[in-house]
Scaffold this motif. Sequence first.
Motif, PDB file in Angstrom:
ATOM      1  N   GLU A 123      -5.729   4.316   1.694  1.00 43.75           N
ATOM      2  CA  GLU A 123      -4.669   4.059   2.686  1.00 43.75           C
ATOM      3  C   GLU A 123      -5.353   3.886   4.022  1.00 43.75           C
ATOM      4  O   GLU A 123      -5.246   2.877   4.657  1.00 43.75           O
ATOM      5  N   GLU A 124      -6.365   4.208   4.329  1.00 41.60           N
ATOM      6  CA  GLU A 124      -7.172   4.174   5.526  1.00 41.60           C
ATOM      7  C   GLU A 124      -7.871   2.937   5.586  1.00 41.60           C
ATOM      8  O   GLU A 124      -7.819   1.975   6.447  1.00 41.60           O
TER       9      GLU A 124
ATOM     10  N   GLU B  61      -5.840   8.988   0.338  1.00 43.02           N
ATOM     11  CA  GLU B  61      -5.897   8.906   1.777  1.00 43.02           C
ATOM     12  C   GLU B  61      -7.185   7.770   1.962  1.00 43.02           C
ATOM     13  O   GLU B  61      -6.932   6.973   3.103  1.00 43.02           O
TER      14      GLU B  61
END
Length: 442
Positions: free
Chosen positions: A87-88, A84
């Motif tokens: 990806e951010e 996560e």
Amino acid sequence: MAITFTDSFLDALRDRIDMVELVSRHVTLKRSGGNWLGLCPFHDEKTPSFSVRPDRGFYKCFGCGAGGDAIAFLMQIKGATFPEAVEELAAISGLPLPESRPVTPEQSRQRRERQEQYTRMERIARYFSEQLQHPPAEGARRYLQKRGLSRRSIERFGIGFAPPGWSGLIDHFAGGRAALDLLEPLGLVIRKESGNAGYDRFRNRIIFPIRDLRGRCIAFGGRAMNPEEPKYINSPETVLFNKSRTLFGLNLAQEAIRREGSALVVEGYMDVISLAEHGISNSVAPLGTALTSDHLQMLWSRTHRILFCFDGDTAGRKAAWRAAERTLDGLDADRHAGFVFLPDGVDPDDMVRREGADRMRDRLVNSAHSLRDLLFSKMGEGLDLEGPEGRAATMHRALPFIERIRDPLLRALYVEEFRSRLHLPESWQPAQGGPGQGGPGQ
């Protein structure tokens, strides 16, 4: 579909991220030379100790020990998983993600089975918790009351009870081979040679759920009510539980560790729980194994100071020395370790109930031996430090351990302090190539 992040992709991602801009979304920063300073978002403080080095893409808090790169910052500030956070950051930087790989049917099956196992473990934890309220658990309830545990602590740590019968848990899952097939991979039943029958691993024991950092139940520990049984047993290692990478209570202690600026390592479940009962909530315990490098890394990533609290008996001192050896391997100038020895036969649970939280805190702060003190004491065991032979032998013994310190300046300062304590000539230096290499004086 699953994405694999290669080292080259992650390096490119880190190079694209402006650490000051990223951290400024969560922390007010002010320039100080080549660094940027602010109040740490991970613990309460009034004087800034949180530093960002944009040239290195790194942040570090000198108050609570938090530190890392941009990925680590997002994981810590948002509780994000590694994928996560990556990806951010990729979205922020405009770096395209690698192409995803199709998830194979086998991978999909394994993930589904793993999730089912976590769900099953929570069901089992509830079963043990409910059993603590039933008549067969009267002795267990009296024991917990005698140890001074409140209902709040019992509920917070999920303490339960395994009834005395051979198949209470198996019967809870409807019995038979199907129940064995569900429970055996979790380490909760012992199957007989025939394969069609088995019995509960935990029987007539107070139960302590063991949880991972996300709070998921992954194993259990049990304290015997029958004095003829082994006092404590743990679940065996399973696909969910690796004892070398798990610390009891860390999921609950993380915030207190950051707030207090230190982690307290003790030896058992009841030490952790009793200390928390008295407001000392930054303690953890290894699970039937000596402290490992993985355990220490989990703690160093959360604080710059670790205290070890052991019985003062022979076993406690052996455990302290094993912990000291592990600690040396990762020691640098911003990591501090202390060792507290309690009176022989007294554990932290006994001590905090006897003295209270304030005196226990005072003992932890003011009675701790430094790592170098412990190392010096250990190396000098059985030697006459008044004579030249004993002093030389102590230094010979110490050098291979000092060499393990990775910070070169700190390593040199340890050598200098030992040289001074042993009254070695100022002209003496370790062998060329570093302490311990080739043996001193060769």
